[in-house]
Design an enzyme around this catalytic site. Structure first.
Site, PDB file in Angstrom:
ATOM      1  N   LYS A   6      -4.131 -30.299   4.394  1.00  0.00           N
ATOM      2  CA  LYS A   6      -3.549 -31.304   5.295  1.00  0.00           C
ATOM      3  C   LYS A   6      -3.689 -32.689   4.660  1.00  0.00           C
ATOM      4  O   LYS A   6      -4.780 -33.069   4.250  1.00  0.00           O
ATOM      5  CB  LYS A   6      -4.268 -31.283   6.656  1.00  0.00           C
ATOM      6  N   LYS A  52     -10.231 -22.828  22.437  1.00  0.00           N
ATOM      7  CA  LYS A  52      -8.872 -22.324  22.681  1.00  0.00           C
ATOM      8  C   LYS A  52      -8.533 -22.524  24.151  1.00  0.00           C
ATOM      9  O   LYS A  52      -9.433 -22.658  24.992  1.00  0.00           O
ATOM     10  CB  LYS A  52      -8.820 -20.816  22.392  1.00  0.00           C
ATOM     11  N   GLU A  93      -7.443 -26.753  20.951  1.00  0.00           N
ATOM     12  CA  GLU A  93      -6.170 -26.026  20.843  1.00  0.00           C
ATOM     13  C   GLU A  93      -5.691 -25.619  22.227  1.00  0.00           C
ATOM     14  O   GLU A  93      -6.502 -25.298  23.103  1.00  0.00           O
ATOM     15  CB  GLU A  93      -6.365 -24.758  20.009  1.00  0.00           C
ATOM     16  N   HIS A 100     -13.312 -24.906   8.794  1.00  0.00           N
ATOM     17  CA  HIS A 100     -12.500 -26.098   9.069  1.00  0.00           C
ATOM     18  C   HIS A 100     -13.315 -27.317   9.518  1.00  0.00           C
ATOM     19  O   HIS A 100     -13.167 -28.416   8.992  1.00  0.00           O
ATOM     20  CB  HIS A 100     -11.448 -25.801  10.133  1.00  0.00           C
ATOM     21  N   ASP A 108      -9.152 -23.008   2.211  1.00  0.00           N
ATOM     22  CA  ASP A 108      -9.298 -23.416   3.605  1.00  0.00           C
ATOM     23  C   ASP A 108      -8.097 -24.310   3.898  1.00  0.00           C
ATOM     24  O   ASP A 108      -7.961 -25.378   3.299  1.00  0.00           O
ATOM     25  CB  ASP A 108     -10.603 -24.214   3.789  1.00  0.00           C
ATOM     26  N   HIS A 109      -7.222 -23.868   4.789  1.00  0.00           N
ATOM     27  CA  HIS A 109      -5.949 -24.592   4.916  1.00  0.00           C
ATOM     28  C   HIS A 109      -6.136 -26.028   5.418  1.00  0.00           C
ATOM     29  O   HIS A 109      -5.249 -26.845   5.284  1.00  0.00           O
ATOM     30  CB  HIS A 109      -4.945 -23.806   5.770  1.00  0.00           C
ATOM     31  N   ASP A 150     -14.846 -18.618  13.572  1.00  0.00           N
ATOM     32  CA  ASP A 150     -13.435 -18.840  13.243  1.00  0.00           C
ATOM     33  C   ASP A 150     -13.186 -20.266  12.751  1.00  0.00           C
ATOM     34  O   ASP A 150     -12.316 -20.484  11.913  1.00  0.00           O
ATOM     35  CB  ASP A 150     -12.592 -18.563  14.510  1.00  0.00           C
ATOM     36  N   LYS A 165      -3.672 -30.315  22.667  1.00  0.00           N
ATOM     37  CA  LYS A 165      -3.867 -29.970  21.253  1.00  0.00           C
ATOM     38  C   LYS A 165      -4.269 -31.273  20.571  1.00  0.00           C
ATOM     39  O   LYS A 165      -3.563 -32.278  20.639  1.00  0.00           O
ATOM     40  CB  LYS A 165      -2.538 -29.446  20.694  1.00  0.00           C
ATOM     41  N   LYS A 171      -9.837 -17.191   4.215  1.00  0.00           N
ATOM     42  CA  LYS A 171     -10.940 -17.119   5.158  1.00  0.00           C
ATOM     43  C   LYS A 171     -10.737 -15.903   6.069  1.00  0.00           C
ATOM     44  O   LYS A 171      -9.598 -15.454   6.164  1.00  0.00           O
ATOM     45  CB  LYS A 171     -11.055 -18.418   5.954  1.00  0.00           C
ATOM     46  N   ARG A 216       0.818  -1.208   0.000  1.00  0.00           N
ATOM     47  CA  ARG A 216       0.000   0.000   0.000  1.00  0.00           C
ATOM     48  C   ARG A 216       0.847   1.251   0.000  1.00  0.00           C
ATOM     49  O   ARG A 216       0.668   2.145  -0.787  1.00  0.00           O
ATOM     50  CB  ARG A 216      -0.862  -0.004   1.258  1.00  0.00           C
TER      51      ARG A 216
HETATM   52  C1  BG6 Z   1      -7.262 -20.671  11.793  1.00  0.00           C
HETATM   53  C2  BG6 Z   1      -7.961 -19.970  12.917  1.00  0.00           C
HETATM   54  O1  BG6 Z   1      -8.019 -20.599  10.611  1.00  0.00           O
HETATM   55  O2  BG6 Z   1      -7.065 -22.050  12.145  1.00  0.00           O
HETATM   56  C3  BG6 Z   1      -7.118 -20.067  14.175  1.00  0.00           C
HETATM   57  O3  BG6 Z   1      -8.168 -18.601  12.582  1.00  0.00           O
HETATM   58  C4  BG6 Z   1      -6.813 -21.519  14.496  1.00  0.00           C
HETATM   59  O4  BG6 Z   1      -7.795 -19.460  15.273  1.00  0.00           O
HETATM   60  C5  BG6 Z   1      -6.246 -22.237  13.282  1.00  0.00           C
HETATM   61  O5  BG6 Z   1      -5.875 -21.523  15.556  1.00  0.00           O
HETATM   62  C6  BG6 Z   1      -6.165 -23.734  13.560  1.00  0.00           C
HETATM   63  O6  BG6 Z   1      -5.452 -24.362  12.529  1.00  0.00           O
HETATM   64  P1  BG6 Z   1      -4.664 -25.707  12.804  1.00  0.00           P
HETATM   65  O7  BG6 Z   1      -4.140 -26.084  11.457  1.00  0.00           O
HETATM   66  O8  BG6 Z   1      -3.588 -25.369  13.799  1.00  0.00           O
HETATM   67  O9  BG6 Z   1      -5.649 -26.681  13.364  1.00  0.00           O
END
Ligand code: BG6
Length: 503
Positions: free
Chosen positions: A194, A352, A228, A252, A189-190, A247, A357, A160, A54
Site C-alpha cells: 500500500k 470484522k 472492517e 498487518h 504482506d500485502h 489473521d 471501514k 501469509k 494439481r
Molecule cells: C487479509 C485478512 O490478510 O487482510 C482478511 O486475511 C482481511 O481477513 C484483509 O480482511 C484486510 O486487508 P485490507 O487491505 O482490506 O485492509
C-alpha cells in the site's frame, strides 16, 4: 518501491511459477497485478508464467480460467492485446506435493520451457496455496534441486499466514532455511504494497520536522486501527481456526507498528530497514498471561446490519463451530521497551462486521503543559493527533487548536488535511504490483525477514495462550454494525484516554 514509472527498468528474464494457480488469490490478485505490470511495460522481455495445477489441466483451460478472473478482477480497463500477450505466456504443469515424483516431471518440463523461452533459468516460485502446503512444496523444490542458485536466481514467495503461533513460525523458518538462503525467501504482506504504508517511512525520514518530536517526550500514545465492515462470509473454515489476532496482528498491524516505531536506518536499503523493523518488534514487551488478559479485549459479533448489509451471527456462519470462541475483534495495549518509547502505550484494534471501514494510525501528542488560556480549560482543548489514514481515504491529517475569530479568546480544534488524490493521479492497482516487481528485481526491502516474523509471534503468543485457557470467559459479544465491544473503550478509559473518533 513504487509502481510503474517511466524510470523503472524491466526485470531480468525469468519464469514465474505459481502454485495454487487455480485458486482465488491467483485470479483475484496475482494475475491482475501481472497484467498491470505488463500494461506499464514492467515485465521481463523474456518471461513465462507456469501455473501448477494439481489435477492436470490443459494450458488452454488454465488460460481461459485466468482470463475470466482478469475480466472480473481487473483494476483498470483491459487492453485486449496486452491481456492476450500475457496469457500466451501461461503454461500449465502438473505437480502435487502428495506425489513427490511429480516434481521430477515438473522440473523436466520447466527446464524445457525455460530453454524455449530463453528465460535464463531465473525462477520465482509463488506459493499462492493454503499454508499447510508451504513446507511440503518447498521440500520438493529443494529435493529436485529447483531452488539451487547455479548461475541463475531462484526465489520463493510465501503468502501469509506464516505460521499459526511462535513455534510453528519458527519451524517453518527453520525448514525453509534448511532448503535455501534467507535472501531467496520473500515473505509477503500485502500491507507493504500500500502506498500510504510505504509513505510512513518517507513522512518520518524525508522530513526534518517530525523526528525530533517522535518519542516519549512528545507523544502520549499511538493508536492503530483496522476496522472492517465485512463479516467472515464464506471464509468460515479458515477464520474459525484463525481468529482476528492471528489473521491481522502479527502481520498487518505489526507492519504498521514497526514502520511507525522503528529507529531511522542509516541506509535506505533492505538490510537497514529490515534490521530496524526487527529491532523494534523484538522490543515489544512480552507480557505474562495475566498481563495479557488485563491488556486485551476480544469480542465476537452477533447478528446485525453494517450499512445496508445484513450480517448473520458469527456462530451461524457456514463452517463455523456453533459454540466457537474464536474472536472476530481484538483490542490490545502493548508497550515497547526501548529508549524512544518507554512509557508510551501502543493501542491496537481490529475487527470484522463493524459499522465503518477504516485503517489508520493516529499519533496522539501530549497536551500543552499548562492551561494558559483562561476560560478555555485544557480539558476542553481539542487533542493533537497526527493521523496517517490508509483507508478509506489515503492521506495525512494534523489536528490542532486554533483561535476562533472574535474579540475574546476562544479556542477550537481544526484539521489540516492532505489527501493523496488531490496531488497525485495514480492508476488503481491491486496492491501486489510493487511487491511482485520488487521480487523480480531482487529487492526484498518490503518483505519480512525471519527474525521479524518470529518477533511478531513472540509478542502475541501470551495473548493466544491466555485466551486459549480462558475459553469463552471474557469473550465480549458485539452487534454487527456497531463500534465493537464497549470493553475496548474501557481499555483506554482506565488509562484516562479514549479512541480517536472517526470523521
Ligand atoms: C487479509 C485478512 O490478510 O487482510 C482478511 O486475511 C482481511 O481477513 C484483509 O480482511 C484486510 O486487508 P485490507 O487491505 O482490506 O485492509
Amino acid at each position: 518501491m513504487t509502481e510503474a514509472s517511466p524510470n523503472k527498468q524491466k526485470p531480468e528474464p525469468c519464469s514465474f511459477v505459481i502454485f495454487g494457480a487455480t485458486g482465488d488469490l491467483t485470479h483475484r490478485l496475482v494475475i491482475p497485478a501481472l497484467y498491470n505490470l505488463a500494461a506499464g511495460d514492467l515485465l521481463p522481455e523474456k518471461f513465462c508464467v507456469v501455473g501448477i495445477a494439481r489435477k492436470g489441466m490443459s494450458s488452454d483451460a488454465m488460460r481461459d480460467s485466468l482470463m475470466k478472473g482478469l475480466k472480473q478482477y481487473k483494476t483498470r480497463p483491459l487492453d485486449d492485446a496486452i491481456a492476450k500477450r500475457l496469457l500466451e505466456c501461461v503454461t500449465s504443469i502438473e505437480a502435487d506435493p502428495k506425489e513427490p515424483h511429480s516434481f521430477d516431471g515438473m522440473r523436466e518440463r520447466l527446464e524445457k520451457l525455460e530453454a524455449n523461452r530463453a528465460t535464463g533459468g531465473n525462477r520465482l516460485f509463488y506459493l499462492a496455496t493454503p499454508p499447510a502446503a508451504f513446507a511440503p512444496i518447498a521440500r520438493q523444490l529443494g529435493r529436485t534441486g529447483m531452488l539451487r542458485e547455479d548461475g541463475a536466481w531462484r526465489r520463493l514467495v510465501v503468502e501469509k499466514p506464516f505460521g499459526t503461533d511462535l513455534a510453528s513460525a519458527r519451524a517453518l523458518n527453520d525448514e525453509l532455511l534448511r532448503l535455501m538462503n534467507e535472501h531467496q525467501i520473500y515473505r509477503i504482506d500485502h500491507y507493504l504494497g500500500k502506498e500510504t504504508v510505504q509513505n510512513i517511512l518517507v513522512l518520518r525520514f524525508a522530513n526534518g520536522m517530525f523526528e525530533p518530536i517522535w518519542n516519549r517526550d512528545h507523544i502520549d500514545h499511538v493508536q492503530i486501527t483496522v476496522d472492517e465492515k465485512i463479516g467472515v462470509g464464506h471464509r468460515g473454515s479458515f477464520y474459525d481456526s484463525t481468529g482476528a489476532l492471528r489473521d491481522m496482528v502479527p502481520n498487518h498491524l505489526f507492519q504498521l507498528l514497526s514502520l511507525v516505531a522503528m529507529d531511522p536506518p542509516t541506509k535506505f536499503n533492505a538490510r537497514g530497514v529490515r534490521s530496524e523493523k526487527a529491532e523494534v518488534l523484538a522490543a515489544i514487551q512480552t507480557q505474562s498471561e495475566e498481563e495479557a488478559l488485563k491488556n486485551s479485549v476480544r469480542g465476537q459479533y452477533q447478528a446485525g446490519k453494517s450499512g445496508e448489509t445484513e450480517i448473520i451471527d458469527y456462530r451461524r456462519t457456514p463452517d463455523v463451530h456453533p459454540d466457537s470462541t474464536t474472536e472476530t475483534y481484538i483490542a490490545l495495549k502493548l508497550t515497547i521497551d526501548n529508549w524512544r518509547w518507554a512509557g508510551v502505550p501502543f493501542y491496537l484494534r481490529t475487527g470484522k462486521a463493524l459499522g465503518i471501514k477504516r485503517t489508520e494510525v493516529a499519533i496522539k501528542f501530549k497536551q500543552a503543559p499548562f492551561a494558559m488560556f483562561r476560560d478555555t480549560p485544557v480539558d476542553r482543548l481539542s487533542q493533537n493527533y497526527l493521523v496517517i489514514a490508509i483507508e478509506p481515504t489515503e492521506g495525512i491529517t494534523l489536528q490542532f487548536n486554533t483561535k476562533v475569530p472574535g474579540p475574546t479568546i476562544s479556542i477550537d480544534g481544526v484539521e489540516m488535511k492532505f489527501r493523496y488524490k488531490d496531488y497525485f493521479q495514480a492508476e488503481p492497482t491491486t496492491g501486489y504490483e510493487t511487491l511482485i516487481y520488487d521480487c523480480m528485481i531482487g529487492d526484498n526491502i518490503l518483505f519480512q525477514r525471519a527474525d521479524s516474523v518470529e518477533a511478531g509471534w513472540q509478542a502475541v503468543q501470551p495473548f493466544l495462550d491466555a485466551w486459549k485457557k480462558a475459553g469463552s470467559k471474557g469473550l465480549e459479544p458485539y452487534r454487527a454494525g456497531s463500534e465493537g465491544p464497549d470493553a475496548a473503550n474501557e481499555l483506554l478509559r482506565r488509562d484516562g484516554r479514549s479512541w480517536r473518533r472517526f470523521g
